[in-house]
Design a protein around this motif. Structure first.
Motif, PDB file in Angstrom:
ATOM      1  N   ALA A 141       0.834  -1.208   0.000  1.00 32.86           N
ATOM      2  CA  ALA A 141       0.000   0.000   0.000  1.00 32.86           C
ATOM      3  C   ALA A 141       0.869   1.259   0.000  1.00 32.86           C
ATOM      4  CB  ALA A 141      -0.924   0.002   1.216  1.00 32.86           C
ATOM      5  N   ALA A 142       1.975   1.239   0.727  1.00 34.59           N
ATOM      6  CA  ALA A 142       2.884   2.391   0.740  1.00 34.59           C
ATOM      7  C   ALA A 142       3.501   2.608  -0.635  1.00 34.59           C
ATOM      8  CB  ALA A 142       3.964   2.185   1.795  1.00 34.59           C
ATOM      9  N   ASN A 143       3.852   1.517  -1.315  1.00 34.44           N
ATOM     10  CA  ASN A 143       4.432   1.635  -2.662  1.00 34.44           C
ATOM     11  C   ASN A 143       3.422   2.210  -3.646  1.00 34.44           C
ATOM     12  OD1 ASN A 143       6.891   0.582  -1.827  1.00 34.44           O
ATOM     13  ND2 ASN A 143       6.379  -1.512  -2.391  1.00 34.44           N
ATOM     14  N   VAL A 144       2.183   1.754  -3.571  1.00 29.33           N
ATOM     15  CA  VAL A 144       1.139   2.285  -4.452  1.00 29.33           C
ATOM     16  C   VAL A 144       0.927   3.765  -4.175  1.00 29.33           C
ATOM     17  CG1 VAL A 144      -1.312   2.177  -5.058  1.00 29.33           C
ATOM     18  CG2 VAL A 144      -0.017   0.059  -4.707  1.00 29.33           C
ATOM     19  N   THR A 145       0.935   4.138  -2.899  1.00 30.66           N
ATOM     20  CA  THR A 145       0.740   5.540  -2.520  1.00 30.66           C
ATOM     21  C   THR A 145       1.863   6.413  -3.067  1.00 30.66           C
ATOM     22  OG1 THR A 145      -0.371   4.807  -0.504  1.00 30.66           O
ATOM     23  CG2 THR A 145       0.358   7.092  -0.574  1.00 30.66           C
ATOM     24  N   ALA A 146       3.095   5.899  -3.001  1.00 29.25           N
ATOM     25  CA  ALA A 146       4.238   6.657  -3.530  1.00 29.25           C
ATOM     26  C   ALA A 146       4.096   6.864  -5.032  1.00 29.25           C
ATOM     27  CB  ALA A 146       5.537   5.932  -3.208  1.00 29.25           C
ATOM     28  N   LYS A 147       3.623   5.849  -5.747  1.00 25.33           N
ATOM     29  CA  LYS A 147       3.414   5.991  -7.196  1.00 25.33           C
ATOM     30  C   LYS A 147       2.314   7.000  -7.505  1.00 25.33           C
ATOM     31  CE  LYS A 147       2.821   1.576  -8.079  1.00 25.33           C
ATOM     32  NZ  LYS A 147       2.572   0.336  -8.853  1.00 25.33           N
ATOM     33  N   THR A 148       1.317   7.062  -6.658  1.00 25.11           N
ATOM     34  CA  THR A 148       0.168   7.942  -6.906  1.00 25.11           C
ATOM     35  C   THR A 148       0.445   9.384  -6.524  1.00 25.11           C
ATOM     36  OG1 THR A 148      -1.332   6.080  -6.499  1.00 25.11           O
ATOM     37  CG2 THR A 148      -2.289   8.299  -6.428  1.00 25.11           C
ATOM     38  N   PHE A 149       1.075   9.595  -5.366  1.00 23.39           N
ATOM     39  CA  PHE A 149       1.231  10.952  -4.823  1.00 23.39           C
ATOM     40  C   PHE A 149       2.675  11.441  -4.777  1.00 23.39           C
ATOM     41  CE2 PHE A 149      -2.621   9.161  -2.911  1.00 23.39           C
ATOM     42  CZ  PHE A 149      -3.550  10.162  -3.154  1.00 23.39           C
ATOM     43  N   GLY A 150       3.632  10.525  -4.919  1.00 26.09           N
ATOM     44  CA  GLY A 150       5.034  10.888  -4.763  1.00 26.09           C
ATOM     45  C   GLY A 150       5.573  10.400  -3.428  1.00 26.09           C
ATOM     46  N   GLU A 151       6.850  10.042  -3.414  1.00 21.80           N
ATOM     47  CA  GLU A 151       7.459   9.485  -2.200  1.00 21.80           C
ATOM     48  C   GLU A 151       7.432  10.472  -1.037  1.00 21.80           C
ATOM     49  OE1 GLU A 151       8.751   6.672   0.129  1.00 21.80           O
ATOM     50  OE2 GLU A 151       8.621   6.234  -2.027  1.00 21.80           O
ATOM     51  N   ASP A 152       7.440  11.771  -1.332  1.00 27.47           N
ATOM     52  CA  ASP A 152       7.434  12.755  -0.254  1.00 27.47           C
ATOM     53  C   ASP A 152       6.098  12.805   0.483  1.00 27.47           C
ATOM     54  OD1 ASP A 152       6.252  13.755  -2.580  1.00 27.47           O
ATOM     55  OD2 ASP A 152       6.691  15.834  -2.064  1.00 27.47           O
TER      56      ASP A 152
END
Length: 389
Positions: free
Chosen positions: A311-322
Protein backbone atom coordinates in the motif's frame (compact mmCIF):
# COMPACT_ATOMS: atom_id res chain seq x y z
CA UNK A 1 2.53 10.85 -9.51
CA UNK A 2 -0.89 10.08 -10.99
CA UNK A 3 -1.77 13.69 -11.76
CA UNK A 4 -4.67 12.71 -14.02
CA UNK A 5 -6.44 10.77 -11.26
CA UNK A 6 -5.86 13.46 -8.65
CA UNK A 7 -7.15 16.17 -11.00
CA UNK A 8 -10.28 14.14 -11.79
CA UNK A 9 -11.07 13.87 -8.08
CA UNK A 10 -10.28 17.54 -7.49
CA UNK A 11 -12.78 18.43 -10.19
CA UNK A 12 -15.42 16.46 -8.27
CA UNK A 13 -14.63 18.13 -4.94
CA UNK A 14 -17.88 20.14 -4.74
CA UNK A 15 -19.98 16.97 -4.81
CA UNK A 16 -17.77 15.35 -2.18
CA UNK A 17 -18.12 18.41 0.04
CA UNK A 18 -21.92 18.34 -0.34
CA UNK A 19 -22.03 14.72 0.83
CA UNK A 20 -19.72 15.41 3.77
CA UNK A 21 -21.56 18.55 4.87
CA UNK A 22 -24.90 16.74 4.74
CA UNK A 23 -23.54 13.99 6.97
CA UNK A 24 -21.85 16.50 9.27
CA UNK A 25 -25.12 18.35 9.89
CA UNK A 26 -26.93 15.19 10.94
CA UNK A 27 -24.70 13.04 13.19
CA UNK A 28 -25.97 9.93 14.94
CA UNK A 29 -24.40 7.98 17.77
CA UNK A 30 -22.85 4.54 17.51
CA UNK A 31 -25.28 1.76 16.56
CA UNK A 32 -28.08 4.35 16.22
CA UNK A 33 -27.17 5.52 12.70
CA UNK A 34 -30.45 4.64 10.95
CA UNK A 35 -30.79 7.88 8.99
CA UNK A 36 -27.07 8.08 8.22
CA UNK A 37 -27.14 4.56 6.79
CA UNK A 38 -30.17 5.45 4.71
CA UNK A 39 -28.39 8.50 3.27
CA UNK A 40 -25.26 6.53 2.40
CA UNK A 41 -27.39 3.87 0.72
CA UNK A 42 -29.16 6.51 -1.38
CA UNK A 43 -25.84 7.90 -2.60
CA UNK A 44 -24.54 4.43 -3.49
CA UNK A 45 -27.72 3.54 -5.34
CA UNK A 46 -27.36 6.69 -7.41
CA UNK A 47 -24.15 5.23 -8.91
CA UNK A 48 -26.23 2.47 -10.50
CA UNK A 49 -23.47 -0.15 -10.56
CA UNK A 50 -23.19 -1.71 -7.11
CA UNK A 51 -24.92 -4.62 -5.46
CA UNK A 52 -25.81 -3.13 -2.09
CA UNK A 53 -26.55 -5.24 0.98
CA UNK A 54 -27.96 -3.29 3.91
CA UNK A 55 -28.45 -4.27 7.54
CA UNK A 56 -25.12 -6.06 8.00
CA UNK A 57 -24.45 -5.87 11.75
CA UNK A 58 -27.54 -3.67 12.26
CA UNK A 59 -26.76 -0.55 10.19
CA UNK A 60 -23.68 -1.72 8.30
CA UNK A 61 -23.67 -1.99 4.50
CA UNK A 62 -21.61 -3.73 1.84
CA UNK A 63 -21.45 -2.30 -1.69
CA UNK A 64 -19.94 -4.77 -4.18
CA UNK A 65 -18.88 -4.27 -7.79
CA UNK A 66 -17.47 -7.07 -9.94
CA UNK A 67 -15.76 -6.31 -13.25
CA UNK A 68 -14.19 -8.92 -15.54
CA UNK A 69 -13.52 -12.55 -14.71
CA UNK A 70 -10.91 -12.46 -11.95
CA UNK A 71 -11.70 -14.02 -8.57
CA UNK A 72 -9.59 -11.47 -6.71
CA UNK A 73 -11.41 -9.20 -4.25
CA UNK A 74 -10.38 -6.22 -2.14
CA UNK A 75 -12.26 -4.66 0.78
CA UNK A 76 -12.35 -0.96 1.70
CA UNK A 77 -13.80 -0.05 5.09
CA UNK A 78 -15.20 3.34 6.15
CA UNK A 79 -16.90 4.23 9.47
CA UNK A 80 -19.81 6.65 9.82
CA UNK A 81 -20.86 7.09 13.48
CA UNK A 82 -20.76 10.35 15.42
CA UNK A 83 -19.94 11.32 19.01
CA UNK A 84 -21.83 12.60 22.09
CA UNK A 85 -19.94 15.93 22.04
CA UNK A 86 -21.30 19.45 21.60
CA UNK A 87 -19.64 21.04 18.56
CA UNK A 88 -18.19 24.50 19.22
CA UNK A 89 -17.33 25.47 15.64
CA UNK A 90 -18.98 28.17 13.55
CA UNK A 91 -19.10 26.24 10.29
CA UNK A 92 -22.00 26.85 7.91
CA UNK A 93 -22.58 23.10 8.07
CA UNK A 94 -22.23 22.77 11.85
CA UNK A 95 -24.07 19.90 13.53
CA UNK A 96 -27.78 20.58 13.81
CA UNK A 97 -28.19 18.13 16.70
CA UNK A 98 -27.58 19.42 20.20
CA UNK A 99 -24.90 17.40 21.96
CA UNK A 100 -24.08 15.24 18.90
CA UNK A 101 -21.32 15.80 16.38
CA UNK A 102 -18.94 14.38 13.79
CA UNK A 103 -15.79 15.45 15.64
CA UNK A 104 -13.66 12.50 14.61
CA UNK A 105 -14.01 12.83 10.84
CA UNK A 106 -16.01 9.69 10.18
CA UNK A 107 -18.21 11.71 7.86
CA UNK A 108 -15.07 12.50 5.84
CA UNK A 109 -13.94 8.88 5.88
CA UNK A 110 -17.26 7.75 4.43
CA UNK A 111 -17.25 10.42 1.75
CA UNK A 112 -13.71 9.53 0.63
CA UNK A 113 -14.94 5.96 0.12
CA UNK A 114 -18.08 7.19 -1.67
CA UNK A 115 -15.97 9.33 -3.99
CA UNK A 116 -13.83 6.33 -4.86
CA UNK A 117 -16.90 4.14 -5.33
CA UNK A 118 -18.43 6.59 -7.80
CA UNK A 119 -15.22 6.91 -9.84
CA UNK A 120 -14.73 3.14 -9.97
CA UNK A 121 -18.34 2.64 -11.07
CA UNK A 122 -17.82 5.09 -13.94
CA UNK A 123 -14.41 3.88 -15.12
CA UNK A 124 -14.45 0.16 -14.20
CA UNK A 125 -10.74 -0.02 -14.93
CA UNK A 126 -10.06 -3.21 -12.98
CA UNK A 127 -10.51 -6.96 -13.15
CA UNK A 128 -12.07 -8.46 -10.02
CA UNK A 129 -14.34 -7.38 -7.17
CA UNK A 130 -14.22 -4.32 -4.95
CA UNK A 131 -16.31 -4.29 -1.78
CA UNK A 132 -16.93 -1.18 0.28
CA UNK A 133 -17.67 -1.98 3.94
CA UNK A 134 -19.59 0.96 5.45
CA UNK A 135 -19.43 0.38 9.19
CA UNK A 136 -21.42 1.75 12.15
CA UNK A 137 -20.38 1.86 15.77
CA UNK A 138 -16.61 2.36 15.63
CA UNK A 139 -16.52 4.74 18.59
CA UNK A 140 -17.99 2.11 20.93
CA UNK A 141 -16.01 -0.78 19.39
CA UNK A 142 -19.30 -2.48 18.48
CA UNK A 143 -19.59 -2.05 14.72
CA UNK A 144 -16.82 -4.26 13.37
CA UNK A 145 -17.62 -7.17 15.72
CA UNK A 146 -21.31 -6.85 14.80
CA UNK A 147 -20.61 -6.99 11.06
CA UNK A 148 -18.19 -9.89 11.52
CA UNK A 149 -20.74 -11.78 13.63
CA UNK A 150 -23.27 -11.20 10.84
CA UNK A 151 -21.02 -13.13 8.45
CA UNK A 152 -19.14 -10.23 6.86
CA UNK A 153 -16.18 -12.23 5.57
CA UNK A 154 -18.17 -15.38 4.79
CA UNK A 155 -20.90 -13.57 2.85
CA UNK A 156 -18.60 -10.97 1.26
CA UNK A 157 -15.16 -12.58 0.97
CA UNK A 158 -12.10 -10.45 0.23
CA UNK A 159 -8.41 -11.26 -0.09
CA UNK A 160 -7.41 -8.20 1.95
CA UNK A 161 -9.10 -5.28 3.70
CA UNK A 162 -7.96 -1.68 4.15
CA UNK A 163 -9.03 1.33 6.21
CA UNK A 164 -7.92 4.92 6.80
CA UNK A 165 -8.23 7.61 9.48
CA UNK A 166 -7.42 11.31 9.43
CA UNK A 167 -5.03 12.61 12.10
CA UNK A 168 -4.64 16.26 13.16
CA UNK A 169 -1.07 17.32 13.85
CA UNK A 170 0.33 15.20 11.03
CA UNK A 171 1.41 16.82 7.78
CA UNK A 172 -1.58 17.54 5.56
CA UNK A 173 -2.12 14.98 2.81
CA UNK A 174 0.75 12.73 3.87
CA UNK A 175 0.10 9.02 4.41
CA UNK A 176 1.57 7.38 7.52
CA UNK A 177 2.18 3.62 7.35
CA UNK A 178 3.40 1.22 10.02
CA UNK A 179 3.96 -2.53 9.90
CA UNK A 180 2.88 -4.80 12.75
CA UNK A 181 1.43 -3.49 16.03
CA UNK A 182 0.04 -0.06 15.25
CA UNK A 183 -2.81 0.77 17.65
CA UNK A 184 -3.61 -0.39 21.16
CA UNK A 185 -6.26 -2.77 22.36
CA UNK A 186 -8.82 -0.86 24.43
CA UNK A 187 -10.93 -2.31 27.22
CA UNK A 188 -13.62 -0.04 28.65
CA UNK A 189 -14.61 -1.27 32.11
CA UNK A 190 -16.78 -0.09 34.98
CA UNK A 191 -16.19 -0.95 38.62
CA UNK A 192 -19.11 -0.41 41.00
CA UNK A 193 -18.42 -0.41 44.75
CA UNK A 194 -21.31 -0.82 47.19
CA UNK A 195 -21.03 0.12 50.84
CA UNK A 196 -23.49 1.39 53.44
CA UNK A 197 -24.69 4.96 53.43
CA UNK A 198 -24.89 7.11 56.52
CA UNK A 199 -25.04 10.66 57.82
CA UNK A 200 -21.77 12.50 57.33
CA UNK A 201 -21.50 13.09 61.08
CA UNK A 202 -21.64 9.36 61.86
CA UNK A 203 -19.05 7.66 59.63
CA UNK A 204 -18.74 4.80 62.11
CA UNK A 205 -22.19 3.62 61.00
CA UNK A 206 -21.19 3.54 57.33
CA UNK A 207 -19.17 1.46 54.91
CA UNK A 208 -17.76 4.24 52.78
CA UNK A 209 -17.43 3.28 49.06
CA UNK A 210 -15.98 6.71 48.27
CA UNK A 211 -12.95 6.12 50.47
CA UNK A 212 -12.63 2.59 49.07
CA UNK A 213 -12.80 3.98 45.54
CA UNK A 214 -10.17 6.61 46.31
CA UNK A 215 -7.78 3.94 47.50
CA UNK A 216 -8.60 1.80 44.48
CA UNK A 217 -7.82 4.65 42.07
CA UNK A 218 -4.35 4.98 43.55
CA UNK A 219 -3.75 1.23 43.73
CA UNK A 220 -4.64 0.75 40.07
CA UNK A 221 -1.98 3.28 39.11
CA UNK A 222 0.71 0.89 40.34
CA UNK A 223 -0.11 -1.69 37.66
CA UNK A 224 1.73 0.04 34.83
CA UNK A 225 4.47 1.59 36.97
CA UNK A 226 5.36 -1.65 38.81
CA UNK A 227 4.15 -4.51 36.60
CA UNK A 228 4.75 -3.45 33.00
CA UNK A 229 8.23 -3.23 31.50
CA UNK A 230 9.28 0.31 30.49
CA UNK A 231 9.88 -1.19 27.02
CA UNK A 232 6.18 -2.05 26.72
CA UNK A 233 3.23 0.31 26.25
CA UNK A 234 0.25 0.24 28.60
CA UNK A 235 -2.20 2.77 30.02
CA UNK A 236 -4.71 2.42 32.86
CA UNK A 237 -6.89 5.53 33.01
CA UNK A 238 -9.73 6.12 35.46
CA UNK A 239 -11.59 8.79 33.54
CA UNK A 240 -14.63 9.05 35.81
CA UNK A 241 -15.17 8.60 39.56
CA UNK A 242 -18.81 9.14 40.49
CA UNK A 243 -20.01 9.00 44.09
CA UNK A 244 -22.24 11.07 46.30
CA UNK A 245 -24.07 14.36 45.85
CA UNK A 246 -23.84 16.13 49.19
CA UNK A 247 -21.06 16.93 51.64
CA UNK A 248 -22.96 15.66 54.68
CA UNK A 249 -23.98 12.29 53.19
CA UNK A 250 -21.81 9.20 52.99
CA UNK A 251 -22.93 7.59 49.74
CA UNK A 252 -24.10 4.03 49.20
CA UNK A 253 -22.22 3.46 45.94
CA UNK A 254 -19.20 4.59 43.95
CA UNK A 255 -18.60 4.05 40.24
CA UNK A 256 -15.23 4.06 38.49
CA UNK A 257 -15.00 4.13 34.68
CA UNK A 258 -11.78 2.81 33.20
CA UNK A 259 -10.07 2.99 29.81
CA UNK A 260 -7.34 0.35 29.59
CA UNK A 261 -5.00 0.31 26.59
CA UNK A 262 -2.26 -2.14 25.69
CA UNK A 263 -0.04 -2.67 22.66
CA UNK A 264 0.82 -6.28 23.49
CA UNK A 265 -1.80 -8.99 24.02
CA UNK A 266 0.23 -10.82 26.70
CA UNK A 267 0.68 -7.58 28.64
CA UNK A 268 -3.02 -6.88 28.19
CA UNK A 269 -4.00 -10.18 29.79
CA UNK A 270 -1.71 -9.51 32.76
CA UNK A 271 -2.97 -5.94 33.24
CA UNK A 272 -6.62 -6.99 33.19
CA UNK A 273 -5.99 -9.77 35.69
CA UNK A 274 -4.17 -7.35 38.00
CA UNK A 275 -7.18 -4.99 37.85
CA UNK A 276 -9.48 -7.85 38.84
CA UNK A 277 -7.24 -8.92 41.73
CA UNK A 278 -6.55 -5.44 43.08
CA UNK A 279 -10.25 -4.53 42.95
CA UNK A 280 -11.21 -7.67 44.85
CA UNK A 281 -8.61 -7.13 47.56
CA UNK A 282 -9.24 -3.40 47.95
CA UNK A 283 -12.97 -3.97 48.26
CA UNK A 284 -12.36 -6.66 50.89
CA UNK A 285 -10.01 -4.37 52.82
CA UNK A 286 -12.73 -1.68 53.06
CA UNK A 287 -15.58 -4.17 53.58
CA UNK A 288 -17.31 -3.14 50.34
CA UNK A 289 -19.07 -5.29 47.79
CA UNK A 290 -17.94 -4.84 44.19
CA UNK A 291 -18.95 -5.58 40.60
CA UNK A 292 -16.68 -5.35 37.57
CA UNK A 293 -18.49 -4.82 34.29
CA UNK A 294 -16.14 -5.69 31.46
CA UNK A 295 -16.92 -4.18 28.05
CA UNK A 296 -16.25 -5.65 24.62
CA UNK A 297 -12.81 -7.33 24.81
CA UNK A 298 -10.21 -5.30 22.95
CA UNK A 299 -7.50 -6.43 20.57
CA UNK A 300 -4.31 -4.89 19.20
CA UNK A 301 -4.46 -3.52 15.66
CA UNK A 302 -1.76 -5.36 13.72
CA UNK A 303 -1.00 -4.30 10.15
CA UNK A 304 0.08 -7.11 7.83
CA UNK A 305 3.68 -6.24 6.83
CA UNK A 306 3.54 -7.22 3.15
CA UNK A 307 0.17 -5.53 2.59
CA UNK A 308 1.44 -2.40 4.34
CA UNK A 309 4.56 -2.24 2.17
CA UNK A 310 2.48 -2.75 -0.96
CA UNK A 311 0.00 0.00 0.00
CA UNK A 312 2.88 2.39 0.74
CA UNK A 313 4.43 1.64 -2.66
CA UNK A 314 1.14 2.28 -4.45
CA UNK A 315 0.74 5.54 -2.52
CA UNK A 316 4.24 6.66 -3.53
CA UNK A 317 3.41 5.99 -7.20
CA UNK A 318 0.17 7.94 -6.91
CA UNK A 319 1.23 10.95 -4.82
CA UNK A 320 5.03 10.89 -4.76
CA UNK A 321 7.46 9.49 -2.20
CA UNK A 322 7.43 12.76 -0.25
CA UNK A 323 3.79 12.06 0.63
CA UNK A 324 4.63 8.72 2.30
CA UNK A 325 5.95 7.94 5.78
CA UNK A 326 6.86 4.25 5.92
CA UNK A 327 7.75 3.93 9.61
CA UNK A 328 5.13 5.92 11.50
CA UNK A 329 4.86 5.85 15.26
CA UNK A 330 2.47 3.47 16.98
CA UNK A 331 -0.54 5.08 18.68
CA UNK A 332 -2.19 4.26 22.00
CA UNK A 333 -5.55 5.10 20.47
CA UNK A 334 -7.77 2.19 19.51
CA UNK A 335 -9.78 1.06 16.50
CA UNK A 336 -12.29 -1.74 16.06
CA UNK A 337 -10.89 -2.29 12.54
CA UNK A 338 -8.42 -4.38 14.56
CA UNK A 339 -11.08 -7.10 14.70
CA UNK A 340 -11.28 -7.17 10.90
CA UNK A 341 -7.49 -7.47 10.64
CA UNK A 342 -7.66 -10.49 12.95
CA UNK A 343 -9.80 -12.20 10.34
CA UNK A 344 -8.26 -10.88 7.14
CA UNK A 345 -4.86 -9.42 6.16
CA UNK A 346 -4.63 -5.72 5.33
CA UNK A 347 -3.59 -2.29 6.52
CA UNK A 348 -4.81 0.73 8.48
CA UNK A 349 -3.21 4.02 7.40
CA UNK A 350 -3.26 7.53 8.85
CA UNK A 351 -3.63 10.54 6.58
CA UNK A 352 -2.45 13.88 7.92
CA UNK A 353 -5.23 16.41 8.60
CA UNK A 354 -2.77 19.28 9.08
CA UNK A 355 -2.61 21.61 12.08
CA UNK A 356 -5.70 22.00 14.22
CA UNK A 357 -7.52 20.58 17.20
CA UNK A 358 -7.29 16.85 17.87
CA UNK A 359 -10.16 14.50 17.08
CA UNK A 360 -12.86 14.49 19.80
CA UNK A 361 -12.10 18.14 20.64
CA UNK A 362 -15.23 20.40 20.47
CA UNK A 363 -13.45 22.57 17.84
CA UNK A 364 -11.98 19.80 15.69
CA UNK A 365 -12.54 20.33 11.95
CA UNK A 366 -12.08 17.71 9.24
CA UNK A 367 -10.05 19.29 6.43
CA UNK A 368 -12.28 19.03 3.36
CA UNK A 369 -9.25 19.27 1.06
CA UNK A 370 -8.53 15.67 2.10
CA UNK A 371 -11.67 14.36 0.40
CA UNK A 372 -10.29 14.02 -3.15
CA UNK A 373 -6.93 12.79 -1.85
CA UNK A 374 -8.51 10.03 0.20
CA UNK A 375 -10.71 9.01 -2.71
CA UNK A 376 -7.66 8.90 -5.01
CA UNK A 377 -5.87 6.68 -2.47
CA UNK A 378 -8.70 4.15 -2.50
CA UNK A 379 -8.95 4.16 -6.28
CA UNK A 380 -5.21 3.59 -6.63
CA UNK A 381 -5.27 0.65 -4.22
CA UNK A 382 -8.25 -1.00 -5.92
CA UNK A 383 -6.93 -0.63 -9.47
CA UNK A 384 -3.39 -1.71 -8.60
CA UNK A 385 -4.51 -4.70 -6.53
CA UNK A 386 -7.08 -6.01 -9.00
CA UNK A 387 -4.99 -5.35 -12.10
CA UNK A 388 -1.46 -6.16 -10.96
CA UNK A 389 -1.35 -8.28 -7.81
Amino acid sequence: MNAKLIKALQNNKDELRTWQETMHKHPELSMQEENTARYIAEVIKSFGAYTLTEGVGKYGMVASLKVGNSNKAIGIRADFDGLPIQEENHLPYKSSREGYSHLCGHDGHTVMALGAAKYLAETQNFDGTVRFFFQPGEETMQGAPAMIADGLFERFPVDAVYAMHNMPGLEFGKFYFREGETMAAVDNWEIELTGKGSHGSMPELSIDPLVCGSSLVMALQTIVSRNVSPWKQSVVTIGAFQSGKAGNVIPQKALLKLSIRNMDNEVRRMVLERIRNITQLQAKAFNCAFEIREGIPGTVLVNTPEHTRWAANVTAKTFGEDHVERNADALMGSEDFAFMLERCPGNYVMIGNGQGQMVHHPQYVFNQDLLPLGAAYWISLVEDYLNNC
